[in-house]
Scaffold this motif. Sequence first.
Motif, PDB file in Angstrom:
ATOM      1  N   GLY A 111      -8.343  -2.616   4.168  1.00 17.74           N
ATOM      2  CA  GLY A 111      -7.833  -3.210   2.935  1.00 17.74           C
ATOM      3  C   GLY A 111      -6.990  -4.444   3.192  1.00 17.74           C
ATOM      4  N   ILE A 112      -6.154  -4.385   4.211  1.00 15.53           N
ATOM      5  CA  ILE A 112      -5.340  -5.548   4.575  1.00 15.53           C
ATOM      6  C   ILE A 112      -6.252  -6.685   5.040  1.00 15.53           C
ATOM      7  CG2 ILE A 112      -3.611  -6.401   6.205  1.00 15.53           C
ATOM      8  CD1 ILE A 112      -2.370  -3.516   6.010  1.00 15.53           C
TER       9      ILE A 112
ATOM     10  N   SER B 160     -10.528   3.228   0.877  1.00 13.03           N
ATOM     11  CA  SER B 160      -9.815   1.990   1.183  1.00 13.03           C
ATOM     12  C   SER B 160      -9.528   1.227  -0.104  1.00 13.03           C
ATOM     13  CB  SER B 160     -10.634   1.132   2.156  1.00 13.03           C
ATOM     14  OG  SER B 160      -9.926  -0.049   2.491  1.00 13.03           O
TER      15      SER B 160
ATOM     16  N   VAL C  97       0.272   6.728   2.285  1.00 10.47           N
ATOM     17  CA  VAL C  97       0.765   5.568   3.041  1.00 10.47           C
ATOM     18  C   VAL C  97       2.287   5.605   3.033  1.00 10.47           C
ATOM     19  CG1 VAL C  97       0.801   3.053   3.234  1.00 10.47           C
ATOM     20  CG2 VAL C  97      -1.297   4.217   2.491  1.00 10.47           C
TER      21      VAL C  97
ATOM     22  N   GLU D  85      -7.681  -8.357   2.041  1.00  5.99           N
ATOM     23  CA  GLU D  85      -6.687  -9.189   1.362  1.00  5.99           C
ATOM     24  C   GLU D  85      -6.476 -10.513   2.088  1.00  5.99           C
ATOM     25  OE1 GLU D  85      -3.222  -7.127  -0.579  1.00  5.99           O
ATOM     26  OE2 GLU D  85      -4.003  -5.443   0.601  1.00  5.99           O
TER      27      GLU D  85
ATOM     28  N   THR E 209       0.123   4.863  -1.716  1.00  2.81           N
ATOM     29  CA  THR E 209      -1.300   5.139  -1.917  1.00  2.81           C
ATOM     30  C   THR E 209      -1.611   6.501  -1.303  1.00  2.81           C
ATOM     31  OG1 THR E 209      -1.876   2.782  -1.891  1.00  2.81           O
ATOM     32  CG2 THR E 209      -3.655   4.352  -1.393  1.00  2.81           C
TER      33      THR E 209
ATOM     34  N   TRP F 114       0.814  -1.218   0.000  1.00  5.40           N
ATOM     35  CA  TRP F 114       0.000   0.000   0.000  1.00  5.40           C
ATOM     36  C   TRP F 114       0.850   1.272   0.000  1.00  5.40           C
ATOM     37  CZ3 TRP F 114      -5.513   0.537   0.624  1.00  5.40           C
ATOM     38  CH2 TRP F 114      -6.200  -0.676   0.595  1.00  5.40           C
TER      39      TRP F 114
ATOM     40  N   THR G 219      -6.634   5.997   0.519  1.00  2.00           N
ATOM     41  CA  THR G 219      -6.994   5.377   1.791  1.00  2.00           C
ATOM     42  C   THR G 219      -6.712   6.336   2.928  1.00  2.00           C
ATOM     43  OG1 THR G 219      -6.801   3.352   3.104  1.00  2.00           O
ATOM     44  CG2 THR G 219      -4.755   4.279   2.257  1.00  2.00           C
TER      45      THR G 219
ATOM     46  N   LEU H 239      -6.663   1.563   5.403  1.00  2.00           N
ATOM     47  CA  LEU H 239      -5.490   0.699   5.243  1.00  2.00           C
ATOM     48  C   LEU H 239      -5.711  -0.627   5.968  1.00  2.00           C
ATOM     49  CD1 LEU H 239      -2.518   0.181   4.406  1.00  2.00           C
ATOM     50  CD2 LEU H 239      -1.867   1.346   6.525  1.00  2.00           C
TER      51      LEU H 239
ATOM     52  N   LYS I  96      -6.315   0.298  -2.567  1.00  2.00           N
ATOM     53  CA  LYS I  96      -4.863   0.306  -2.783  1.00  2.00           C
ATOM     54  C   LYS I  96      -4.524   1.029  -4.082  1.00  2.00           C
ATOM     55  CE  LYS I  96      -2.699  -3.614  -2.279  1.00  2.00           C
ATOM     56  NZ  LYS I  96      -2.025  -4.911  -2.545  1.00  2.00           N
ATOM     57  N   GLY I  97      -3.578   1.949  -4.005  1.00  2.00           N
ATOM     58  CA  GLY I  97      -3.121   2.687  -5.169  1.00  2.00           C
ATOM     59  C   GLY I  97      -3.966   3.901  -5.504  1.00  2.00           C
TER      60      GLY I  97
END
Length: 142
Positions: free
Chosen positions: A36-37, A22, A122, A40, A15, A12, A28, A33, A24-25
């Motif tokens: 998003g994790i 939220s 980030v 994933e 970002t 991330w 966020t 963050l 990635k790229g």
Amino acid sequence: MGERIVQLARGWIGTPYVHQASIKGAGTDCLGLIRGIWRELHGDEPEPVPPYSADWGEAGREEKLLDGAMRHLHPVALDEAEAPGQVLLFRMREGAVAKHLGILTAVGGAARFLHAYDRHGVIESPFGDPWRARLVRRFRVP
């Protein structure tokens, strides 16, 4: 699991900071963050996040972020060893509600953490005394 979380978190980096986002790229904030994790690792998020204003931590006294973390993450005692991949929760000023999150990426003398920071996006920062003084809780991601 901790090293996997660090690997995902570092994906991330760069970002841009976007309040309530939220993706990635694309954008966020610090909660985004962690969300998003989580996605994933686990797929769906454990509960919907209601809209929140940029100054939500100044506008109320409820520990909404701490309460949410306690519902979905595993608390780590502050006297327990730090480990990469732990989620860090910060109180940005004394007497305020806890309102900032990060991921511990390295421990020891070169301790670092990754977070989404307003006007910076980030980034990975040193986890030194100024940040340690703001630490409220550490958590493990299930």
